[in-house]
Design an enzyme around this catalytic site. Sequence first.
Site, PDB file in Angstrom:
ATOM      1  N   VAL A  61       1.015  -1.247   0.359  1.00  0.00           N
ATOM      2  CA  VAL A  61       0.031  -0.123  -0.098  1.00  0.00           C
ATOM      3  C   VAL A  61       0.659   1.444  -0.122  1.00  0.00           C
ATOM      4  O   VAL A  61       1.987   1.302   0.727  1.00  0.00           O
ATOM      5  CB  VAL A  61      -1.067  -0.188   1.223  1.00  0.00           C
ATOM      6  N   CYS A  62       0.352   2.348  -0.931  1.00  0.00           N
ATOM      7  CA  CYS A  62       0.863   3.789  -0.546  1.00  0.00           C
ATOM      8  C   CYS A  62      -0.474   4.729  -0.163  1.00  0.00           C
ATOM      9  O   CYS A  62      -1.385   4.088  -0.193  1.00  0.00           O
ATOM     10  CB  CYS A  62       1.855   3.539  -1.680  1.00  0.00           C
ATOM     11  N   ARG A  63      -0.054   5.474  -1.133  1.00  0.00           N
ATOM     12  CA  ARG A  63      -1.148   6.855  -0.604  1.00  0.00           C
ATOM     13  C   ARG A  63      -2.484   6.569  -1.671  1.00  0.00           C
ATOM     14  O   ARG A  63      -3.669   6.752  -1.347  1.00  0.00           O
ATOM     15  CB  ARG A  63      -0.755   8.481  -1.178  1.00  0.00           C
TER      16      ARG A  63
END
Length: 110
Positions: A61-63
């Site tokens: 996951v990232c932004r």
Amino acid sequence: MFDSPVPALDVGSVPGDGYLLDVREHDEWQAGHAPGAVHIPLHELAQRAGEVPREQQVYVVCRSGGRSAQAVRALNDAGWQAANVTGGMQAWALAGREMTSENEADPQVI
């Protein structure tokens, strides 16, 4: 040459006990992240990949999903089984999934 799409799943499909790898920057992590997630910023992943287990599915996951897609492609090319969390932490927060922060403020996605 065209890049093939990376494996992905929506935030609701990430198991609570799954290995969630957060590849955002330190300030993003401190502002808010999923409890139990492991933090390795994308720019450190090549040097720290040995910390990521090979024997289980990795959810990245990232932004919003761009950096995590890069991480998933790199991990899968190197032999891991990784999938991108569609929509990233923005989608995580919108879905009402649990979050915590590393400071006294309410967790948020920045």
